[in-house]
Design an enzyme around this catalytic site. Structure first.
Site, PDB file in Angstrom:
ATOM      1  N   CYS A  99      29.738  40.520 107.644  1.00 42.19           N
ATOM      2  CA  CYS A  99      30.474  39.941 106.517  1.00 42.19           C
ATOM      3  C   CYS A  99      30.887  38.491 106.740  1.00 42.19           C
ATOM      4  O   CYS A  99      30.645  37.612 105.900  1.00 42.19           O
ATOM      5  CB  CYS A  99      31.685  40.805 106.180  1.00 42.19           C
ATOM      6  SG  CYS A  99      32.979  40.849 107.458  1.00 42.19           S
ATOM      7  N   HIS A 152      37.387  42.449 106.578  1.00 41.51           N
ATOM      8  CA  HIS A 152      36.196  42.203 105.762  1.00 41.51           C
ATOM      9  C   HIS A 152      36.442  41.004 104.861  1.00 41.51           C
ATOM     10  O   HIS A 152      37.579  40.749 104.446  1.00 41.51           O
ATOM     11  CB  HIS A 152      35.868  43.438 104.920  1.00 41.51           C
ATOM     12  CG  HIS A 152      34.504  43.396 104.291  1.00 41.51           C
ATOM     13  ND1 HIS A 152      33.336  43.520 105.009  1.00 41.51           N
ATOM     14  CD2 HIS A 152      34.119  43.226 102.993  1.00 41.51           C
ATOM     15  CE1 HIS A 152      32.296  43.446 104.194  1.00 41.51           C
ATOM     16  NE2 HIS A 152      32.752  43.260 102.961  1.00 41.51           N
ATOM     17  N   HIS A 170      29.156  39.931  99.098  1.00 42.65           N
ATOM     18  CA  HIS A 170      29.515  40.136 100.513  1.00 42.65           C
ATOM     19  C   HIS A 170      28.403  40.894 101.222  1.00 42.65           C
ATOM     20  O   HIS A 170      27.494  41.437 100.583  1.00 42.65           O
ATOM     21  CB  HIS A 170      30.836  40.913 100.615  1.00 42.65           C
ATOM     22  CG  HIS A 170      30.750  42.306 100.037  1.00 42.65           C
ATOM     23  ND1 HIS A 170      31.155  43.429 100.728  1.00 42.65           N
ATOM     24  CD2 HIS A 170      30.299  42.769  98.834  1.00 42.65           C
ATOM     25  CE1 HIS A 170      30.976  44.511  99.985  1.00 42.65           C
ATOM     26  NE2 HIS A 170      30.463  44.129  98.822  1.00 42.65           N
TER      27      HIS A 170
END
Length: 207
Positions: A99, A152, A170
């Site tokens: 990520c 994240h 993402h």
């Protein structure tokens, strides 16, 4: 009735004195200057019509809007070009990403250096409330165990300040690079932590 502005524009050198005006004897009106007696030529009318046609006006507005968005449209188009790329932990691109590797790689192509991890990236920029999100902002979530620890990160691609609907791109652990909807997906909605604005005002198109 003749207006002063029209009179000044239509003066020429003559020895007569115009009726109704106290001007120097060297100046007077000439009928050839009466705009009412000289309608615009067909060529001039066509040029004016073209300059103010709906198509020209729309094109100008669209061009100004694109300029006003800075680098964001190009950045998001570039990010979307990686949709479908596989996720791999620790990967920084361009074939596979995790990520933070994905956000770092995209931002790097536009002159920005982000931290190596999502936690590092969360320490950058300015905090942004959810109802103030804009495309290009970084958006952060907790890890698999919902909590307050950043685990994240993604990039906002769409944001509606009224409905607070947000879409972000993402590198997902299970599906690779993709776009998800924050509002309609409970998994991401309950893990949302916050957002940061790293782009300068100029790059956002805010002058």
């Amino acid at each position: 009735m003749l207006f002063a502005a029209g009179a000044i524009a239509c003066l020429s050198l003559h020895a007569q004195e115009p009726v109704g005006f106290q001007l120097p004897k060297a100046w007077t009106f000439t009928p050839a200057c009466d705009l009412r007696s000289q309608p615009p030529s067909a060529q001039h009318s066509e040029a004016l019509a073209g300059a103010f046609s709906p198509k020209k006006v729309v094109e100008k507005v669209v061009q100004e809007a694109i300029v006003d968005q800075g680098i964001v449209p190009d950045m998001l188009s570039y990010a979307k070009s990686f949709i479908g790329s596989r996720y791999r932990r620790g990967a920084k691109g361009p074939k596979t990403f995790d990520c933070s590797g994905f956000t770092s790689y995209v931002y790097k192509q536009f002159g920005y250096k982000l931290g190596a991890s999502s936690g590092d990236q969360y320490r950058l920029g300015t905090s942004v409330h959810r109802d103030e999100l804009q495309p290009g902002d970084l958006i952060f979530f907790s890890g698999r165990a919902a909590g307050k620890t950043v685990g994240h990160v993604g990039i906002v691609v769409e944001a509606d300040p009224v409905t607070q609907a947000v879409k972000f791109i993402h590198a997902s652990t299970s599906r690779g690079v993709r776009i998800d909807d924050l509002q309609s997906e409970p998994y991401w909605n309950r893990r949302y932590i916050g957002a940061k604005r790293v782009l300068s005002e100029a790059d956002q198109g805010l002058f």
